[in-house]
Design an enzyme around this catalytic site. Structure first.
Site, PDB file in Angstrom:
ATOM      1  N   CYS A 113      31.183  21.936  68.294  1.00  0.00           N
ATOM      2  CA  CYS A 113      31.331  21.248  67.008  1.00  0.00           C
ATOM      3  C   CYS A 113      31.335  19.729  67.184  1.00  0.00           C
ATOM      4  CB  CYS A 113      32.591  21.753  66.298  1.00  0.00           C
ATOM      5  SG  CYS A 113      32.635  21.364  64.538  1.00  0.00           S
ATOM      6  N   HIS A 210      31.961  27.017  66.170  1.00  0.00           N
ATOM      7  CA  HIS A 210      33.100  27.116  67.094  1.00  0.00           C
ATOM      8  C   HIS A 210      32.878  28.279  68.054  1.00  0.00           C
ATOM      9  CE1 HIS A 210      36.021  24.047  65.807  1.00  0.00           C
ATOM     10  NE2 HIS A 210      35.203  24.025  64.768  1.00  0.00           N
ATOM     11  N   GLU A 212      34.282  29.021  70.686  1.00  0.00           N
ATOM     12  CA  GLU A 212      35.468  29.653  71.268  1.00  0.00           C
ATOM     13  C   GLU A 212      35.862  30.923  70.509  1.00  0.00           C
ATOM     14  OE1 GLU A 212      37.330  26.977  68.108  1.00  0.00           O
ATOM     15  OE2 GLU A 212      35.521  27.026  69.356  1.00  0.00           O
TER      16      GLU A 212
END
Length: 234
Positions: A113, A210, A212
């Site tokens: 991001c 994102h 993650e």
């Protein structure tokens, strides 16, 4: 097998913690650390203290530039617009310093991001400061989005052609920085991923989403850690 040490850039904010109010902290969501550890890395937090970056980066094998608040528009020659949040100049400075060390050392860099935006800016790129159609419908909630990825690219090999990713952003890349090539897009053409234009260059890749979060990005973290492990063997 030895785990590569991965520096993860941390945010700086204030929190209410147990009986304490307005405590200044450096922090990062656990999901980043879990994803790095699950891929075989050893995550360590890199706080936003620019003067400490050089020494802290000396002992790591890779750098993950995390998401967070808006980048200071002054870094790409723009005025702050209505919907852009006030800058965190210390974080910007420390992350740019960490990126410079990583590039000088030739260690892998993965960006998420804001991290991707900052890499592009460091190479002369600019941002669209507000994309209402990409803003989260509910602040604080990530939204699933299917993106299109160029198959014959680093991101394509790691993510496949149409992964589902999780987004929470209102800004995006306008002009992409030098030496980078876009390799993932949303349906409306916004750049969702980019990487080093030279395929022989050290691992350098980023997602606007994102990474993650979600299962479809596991392969990207595994490729990142494997690149770090390969660097340890050299």
């Amino acid at each position: 097998m030895t785990r590569p040490v991965v520096a993860l850039t941390a945010d700086a904010t204030t929190v209410n913690w147990n009986i304490w109010g307005d405590v200044s902290v450096a922090l990062l969501p656990q999901a980043y650390m879990d994803k790095v550890a699950a891929a075989g890395g050893a995550p360590v937090l890199l706080p936003p203290i620019a003067e400490a970056v050089e020494a802290a980066m000396a002992g790591v094998d890779a750098l993950l530039m995390s998401g967070g608040a808006d980048v200071d528009p002054a870094l790409y020659g723009a005025e702050r617009e209505e919907f852009t949040f006030p800058p965190h100049k210390a974080r910007d400075a420390s992350e740019l310093a960490a990126l410079a060390v990583a590039e000088r050392r030739g260690i892998p860099v993965l960006a998420v991001c804001r991290g991707l935006q900052l890499i592009s800016i460091s190479r002369g790129g600019t941002l669209n400061q507000h994309l209402p159609e990409h803003s989260p419908a509910v602040p604080g909630r990530y939204e699933p989005r299917t993106i299109q990825v160029k198959p014959d690219s680093l991101l394509g090999a790691a993510l496949g052609p149409s992964p589902t990713v999780y987004c929470h952003h209102h800004q995006g890349i306008d002009k992409l920085g030098a030496g980078l090539v876009a390799t993932a897009w949303s349906d409306d053409g916004i750049i969702e991923g980019a990487e080093a234009a030279d395929p022989s260059a050290p691992f350098l890749a980023g997602l606007q989403a994102h990474g993650e979060l979600g299962e479809d990005t596991v392969g990207l973290f595994e490729a990142f850690i494997e690149a770090a492990r390969a660097g340890m063997r050299r």
